[in-house]
Structure formats: C-alpha cells, structure tokens
Design a protein around this motif. Structure first.
Motif, PDB file in Angstrom:
ATOM      1  N   GLU A   7       0.812  -1.130  -0.023  1.00  0.00           N
ATOM      2  CA  GLU A   7       0.085  -0.013  -0.006  1.00  0.00           C
ATOM      3  C   GLU A   7       1.099   1.355  -0.065  1.00  0.00           C
ATOM      4  OE1 GLU A   7      -3.660  -0.460   2.651  1.00  0.00           O
ATOM      5  OE2 GLU A   7      -2.506  -2.002   3.319  1.00  0.00           O
ATOM      6  N   LEU A   8       1.966   1.156   0.897  1.00  0.00           N
ATOM      7  CA  LEU A   8       2.899   2.386   0.712  1.00  0.00           C
ATOM      8  C   LEU A   8       3.732   2.369  -0.671  1.00  0.00           C
ATOM      9  CD1 LEU A   8       4.794   1.500   4.013  1.00  0.00           C
ATOM     10  CD2 LEU A   8       3.123   3.419   3.729  1.00  0.00           C
ATOM     11  N   LYS A   9       3.913   1.697  -1.394  1.00  0.00           N
ATOM     12  CA  LYS A   9       4.240   1.425  -2.691  1.00  0.00           C
ATOM     13  C   LYS A   9       3.331   2.189  -3.467  1.00  0.00           C
ATOM     14  CE  LYS A   9       7.027  -1.341  -5.929  1.00  0.00           C
ATOM     15  NZ  LYS A   9       7.420  -2.724  -6.284  1.00  0.00           N
ATOM     16  N   GLN A  10       1.942   1.776  -3.288  1.00  0.00           N
ATOM     17  CA  GLN A  10       0.890   2.434  -4.190  1.00  0.00           C
ATOM     18  C   GLN A  10       0.712   3.735  -4.014  1.00  0.00           C
ATOM     19  OE1 GLN A  10      -2.632   0.365  -3.483  1.00  0.00           O
ATOM     20  NE2 GLN A  10      -2.044  -1.602  -4.940  1.00  0.00           N
ATOM     21  N   LEU A  11       1.211   4.271  -2.890  1.00  0.00           N
ATOM     22  CA  LEU A  11       1.162   5.612  -2.641  1.00  0.00           C
ATOM     23  C   LEU A  11       2.424   6.258  -3.200  1.00  0.00           C
ATOM     24  CD1 LEU A  11      -0.399   5.428   1.026  1.00  0.00           C
ATOM     25  CD2 LEU A  11      -1.484   6.311  -0.997  1.00  0.00           C
ATOM     26  N   GLY A  12       3.170   5.625  -3.592  1.00  0.00           N
ATOM     27  CA  GLY A  12       4.316   6.291  -4.306  1.00  0.00           C
ATOM     28  C   GLY A  12       5.577   6.580  -3.115  1.00  0.00           C
ATOM     29  N   LEU A  13       5.545   5.593  -1.976  1.00  0.00           N
ATOM     30  CA  LEU A  13       6.588   5.888  -0.837  1.00  0.00           C
ATOM     31  C   LEU A  13       7.434   4.524  -0.875  1.00  0.00           C
ATOM     32  CD1 LEU A  13       4.124   7.167   1.605  1.00  0.00           C
ATOM     33  CD2 LEU A  13       6.225   8.236   0.999  1.00  0.00           C
ATOM     34  N   LYS A  14       8.707   4.769  -0.899  1.00  0.00           N
ATOM     35  CA  LYS A  14       9.646   3.562  -0.685  1.00  0.00           C
ATOM     36  C   LYS A  14       9.853   3.085   0.713  1.00  0.00           C
ATOM     37  CE  LYS A  14      14.129   2.123  -2.734  1.00  0.00           C
ATOM     38  NZ  LYS A  14      15.323   2.499  -3.476  1.00  0.00           N
ATOM     39  N   LEU A  15       9.727   2.237   1.084  1.00  0.00           N
ATOM     40  CA  LEU A  15       9.895   1.795   2.582  1.00  0.00           C
ATOM     41  C   LEU A  15      11.515   1.232   2.757  1.00  0.00           C
ATOM     42  CD1 LEU A  15       8.772   1.201   5.384  1.00  0.00           C
ATOM     43  CD2 LEU A  15       8.116  -0.800   4.585  1.00  0.00           C
ATOM     44  N   ILE A  16      12.124   1.796   3.764  1.00  0.00           N
ATOM     45  CA  ILE A  16      13.599   1.539   3.804  1.00  0.00           C
ATOM     46  C   ILE A  16      13.783   1.169   5.324  1.00  0.00           C
ATOM     47  CG2 ILE A  16      16.043   2.146   3.541  1.00  0.00           C
ATOM     48  CD1 ILE A  16      14.856   4.032   1.196  1.00  0.00           C
ATOM     49  N   GLY A  17      14.369   0.210   5.752  1.00  0.00           N
ATOM     50  CA  GLY A  17      14.882  -0.130   6.962  1.00  0.00           C
ATOM     51  C   GLY A  17      16.199   0.215   7.199  1.00  0.00           C
ATOM     52  N   ILE A  18      16.596   0.728   8.392  1.00  0.00           N
ATOM     53  CA  ILE A  18      17.896   1.153   8.667  1.00  0.00           C
ATOM     54  C   ILE A  18      18.583   0.414  10.179  1.00  0.00           C
ATOM     55  CG2 ILE A  18      19.837   2.882   8.800  1.00  0.00           C
ATOM     56  CD1 ILE A  18      18.203   4.842   7.195  1.00  0.00           C
ATOM     57  N   SER A  19      19.667  -0.191  10.251  1.00  0.00           N
ATOM     58  CA  SER A  19      19.893  -0.719  11.552  1.00  0.00           C
ATOM     59  C   SER A  19      21.312  -1.004  11.661  1.00  0.00           C
ATOM     60  CB  SER A  19      19.319  -2.116  11.739  1.00  0.00           C
ATOM     61  OG  SER A  19      19.951  -3.296  10.776  1.00  0.00           O
ATOM     62  N   THR A  20      21.884  -1.283  12.864  1.00  0.00           N
ATOM     63  CA  THR A  20      23.382  -1.650  12.952  1.00  0.00           C
ATOM     64  C   THR A  20      23.591  -3.052  12.444  1.00  0.00           C
ATOM     65  OG1 THR A  20      22.828  -2.428  15.203  1.00  0.00           O
ATOM     66  CG2 THR A  20      23.318  -0.198  15.113  1.00  0.00           C
ATOM     67  N   ASP A  21      22.962  -3.789  11.936  1.00  0.00           N
ATOM     68  CA  ASP A  21      23.334  -5.006  11.421  1.00  0.00           C
ATOM     69  C   ASP A  21      24.114  -5.009  10.145  1.00  0.00           C
ATOM     70  OD1 ASP A  21      21.779  -6.646  13.059  1.00  0.00           O
ATOM     71  OD2 ASP A  21      20.105  -6.764  11.605  1.00  0.00           O
ATOM     72  N   ALA A  22      25.180  -5.747   9.772  1.00  0.00           N
ATOM     73  CA  ALA A  22      26.117  -5.836   8.667  1.00  0.00           C
ATOM     74  C   ALA A  22      25.445  -6.220   7.534  1.00  0.00           C
ATOM     75  CB  ALA A  22      27.308  -6.688   8.986  1.00  0.00           C
ATOM     76  N   PRO A  23      25.746  -5.998   6.450  1.00  0.00           N
ATOM     77  CA  PRO A  23      25.194  -6.315   5.150  1.00  0.00           C
ATOM     78  C   PRO A  23      24.701  -8.054   5.239  1.00  0.00           C
ATOM     79  CG  PRO A  23      26.984  -4.883   4.583  1.00  0.00           C
ATOM     80  CD  PRO A  23      26.926  -5.154   6.123  1.00  0.00           C
ATOM     81  N   LYS A  24      25.795  -8.748   5.729  1.00  0.00           N
ATOM     82  CA  LYS A  24      25.202 -10.254   5.734  1.00  0.00           C
ATOM     83  C   LYS A  24      24.248 -10.627   6.654  1.00  0.00           C
ATOM     84  CE  LYS A  24      28.870 -11.276   9.098  1.00  0.00           C
ATOM     85  NZ  LYS A  24      27.989 -11.696  10.172  1.00  0.00           N
ATOM     86  N   ASP A  25      24.173  -9.778   7.683  1.00  0.00           N
ATOM     87  CA  ASP A  25      22.876 -10.164   8.469  1.00  0.00           C
ATOM     88  C   ASP A  25      21.553  -9.568   8.050  1.00  0.00           C
ATOM     89  OD1 ASP A  25      24.767 -11.463  10.841  1.00  0.00           O
ATOM     90  OD2 ASP A  25      25.201  -9.295  11.206  1.00  0.00           O
ATOM     91  N   LEU A  26      21.515  -8.421   7.165  1.00  0.00           N
ATOM     92  CA  LEU A  26      20.542  -7.820   6.651  1.00  0.00           C
ATOM     93  C   LEU A  26      20.031  -8.958   5.631  1.00  0.00           C
ATOM     94  CD1 LEU A  26      21.590  -4.169   5.832  1.00  0.00           C
ATOM     95  CD2 LEU A  26      20.361  -5.031   7.883  1.00  0.00           C
ATOM     96  N   SER A  27      20.887  -9.607   4.928  1.00  0.00           N
ATOM     97  CA  SER A  27      20.717 -10.750   4.016  1.00  0.00           C
ATOM     98  C   SER A  27      19.676 -11.679   4.609  1.00  0.00           C
ATOM     99  CB  SER A  27      21.706 -11.330   3.242  1.00  0.00           C
ATOM    100  OG  SER A  27      22.321 -10.230   2.553  1.00  0.00           O
ATOM    101  N   LYS A  28      19.954 -12.147   5.578  1.00  0.00           N
ATOM    102  CA  LYS A  28      19.481 -13.089   6.599  1.00  0.00           C
ATOM    103  C   LYS A  28      17.879 -12.862   6.917  1.00  0.00           C
ATOM    104  CE  LYS A  28      23.739 -14.928   8.779  1.00  0.00           C
ATOM    105  NZ  LYS A  28      24.290 -14.992  10.080  1.00  0.00           N
ATOM    106  N   SER A  29      17.801 -11.447   7.250  1.00  0.00           N
ATOM    107  CA  SER A  29      16.564 -10.983   7.808  1.00  0.00           C
ATOM    108  C   SER A  29      15.630 -10.926   6.462  1.00  0.00           C
ATOM    109  CB  SER A  29      16.633  -9.504   8.155  1.00  0.00           C
ATOM    110  OG  SER A  29      17.114  -9.421   9.355  1.00  0.00           O
ATOM    111  N   VAL A  30      16.204 -10.621   5.360  1.00  0.00           N
ATOM    112  CA  VAL A  30      15.542 -10.569   4.185  1.00  0.00           C
ATOM    113  C   VAL A  30      14.971 -11.961   3.666  1.00  0.00           C
ATOM    114  CG1 VAL A  30      15.526 -10.131   1.663  1.00  0.00           C
ATOM    115  CG2 VAL A  30      16.427  -8.349   3.134  1.00  0.00           C
ATOM    116  N   GLU A  31      15.823 -12.695   3.783  1.00  0.00           N
ATOM    117  CA  GLU A  31      15.685 -14.222   3.501  1.00  0.00           C
ATOM    118  C   GLU A  31      14.403 -14.969   4.554  1.00  0.00           C
ATOM    119  OE1 GLU A  31      17.873 -18.328   2.685  1.00  0.00           O
ATOM    120  OE2 GLU A  31      18.952 -16.708   3.015  1.00  0.00           O
TER     121      GLU A  31
END
Length: 227
Positions: free
Chosen positions: A107-131
C-alpha cells in the motif's frame, strides 16, 4: 629607491594577508555547515536530539545489502520514502515491527513511498533478515552508527547493556567511547521518518522506549496524508 622597496614590501604583505584571509573564509564556509549539522551521540536514549519535521535529511553515506556504499540522497534519488530505524535483526521487537511493516508495504508503494529499514546489522545479517522474513523492501546497514548519529538518534548504551549484548548476542559493532571515556555499544532509538522528494522530513516518530513502536495502521494514515 628605499621608499619604493618599502611600499612594494607593504603591498606584498597586504596581498599575502588578503590571500590568507580568503583561504580562512573559504575554510569557514566549508566547515561551519558541517559543524552545525553534526550531532553528538547522546549519553542515553532519553537525551537524543532527533532530526525534526521540516529539516533536511543529512547527506550521510549508507551501505546497501550488497556492500555498496553511496550517499543517502543519491540512494533515494528524489523518491519519497519512509525510513525506519531499528536496532537489529537480533531484537524481537524489531522483527515484530518489520513484519507489521511488511503487511502495509504494498500500500505504501502504491502511494509512491519507498520503505527502507536502517539498522546496525552488517550487510550479511541484513540478507538473513530479508531471506527469513521474505521482505520486499530495502534494508541498509548502519554498522558504525554514522547514519543514526547524523539523524540525532544514536545513543550510548549503559555498561550492563553493552556487556550483555556484546557477549550474549555476539555483536561485533565497534564500541565508541562516551564522555567518561568508557567503551560502549551505540544503538539507535527506534524511529520513523517520512521524507518528501526534496529530502525534507514531513513526519517523524521517535520513541526512547524500544519496546513501543508506531502502529502500522497509523503510519499508513500518515502516508495517505503526505502522499
């Protein structure tokens, strides 16, 4: 002859001082804006000084999940966005929030808004969250807490928390020294920022209590207002 040499020397001195003054003023022009925008790491979560509505987001470097580093403004590329700061994939409250935001992301995407999460995780840990959570929105790494610091929401955890998180959770984020010179883990106060095309903050929610997050339906209503 002596008078001419004297006058010539005085003119040369004046020109040298003028050039030095110009260099000094140029340095001020370059450095002062940086000093004014720089925010210190707060001594506790209750002492943060977050970026406010109407202010421009800092042009700080961000690290993508693939390890590529770019400036935040370049990354956003003039898009409207919702930035949400969370502590890390090791935090159960953060994972709950990420799942809740996942539900409204289409729904946010339909409203033209890009959702972005920012954390202290390293890139490899971000990949784990996404998966693990099958996320469709982007995650950025703030491993050194420079982004949260620029937004004014970074703080030093106390000695007990630092020890517990580093040892029990095996966090490897670099410790930074507080005013007392003690090495502490730095975390962001959970926050949400709605950003417009010009990089202006249109809405923010910052809560020092990491167990309390903005309800996703409330965020969706905010997004509908600022679409």
């Amino acid at each position: 002859m002596k008078l001419n040499k004297y006058l010539s020397g005085q003119v040369s001195n004046v020109m040298t001082r003028t050039q030095n003054m110009k260099r000094f003023l140029l340095c001020l022009v370059l450095i002062v804006p940086f000093l004014l925008s720089a925010k210190p790491i707060a001594e506790s979560s209750d002492e943060v000084t977050p970026l406010l509505n109407g202010q421009v987001i800092p042009d700080v470097d961000v690290t993508q999940i693939n390890g590529k580093t770019t400036s935040l403004k370049e990354y956003l590329n003039g898009d409207k966005a919702i930035l949400f700061f969370y502590r890390g994939g090791w935090c159960p409250f953060c994972n709950t929030q990420m799942g809740q935001l996942k539900k409204i992301e289409p729904e946010l995407k339909q409203l033209g808004l890009k959702l972005i999460g920012i954390s202290t995780d390293a890139p490899k840990d971000l990949s784990k969250s996404v998966e693990t959570m099958s996320l469709q929105y982007d995650l950025l790494s703030d491993y050194n807490s420079e982004i949260s610091k620029a937004f004014g929401i970074a703080f030093f955890t106390d000695a007990k928390t630092t020890q517990r998180y580093v040892k029990r959770l095996n966090l490897t984020n670099p410790l930074k020294r507080n005013k007392a010179g003690e090495p502490r883990l730095v975390l962001p106060v959970p926050a949400i920022y709605v950003i417009d095309e010009q990089g202006l903050v249109q809405f923010n929610y910052v809560n020092p209590n990491f167990k309390v997050r903005l309800h996703e339906e409330v965020l969706l209503k905010v997004a509908e207002v600022y679409k």
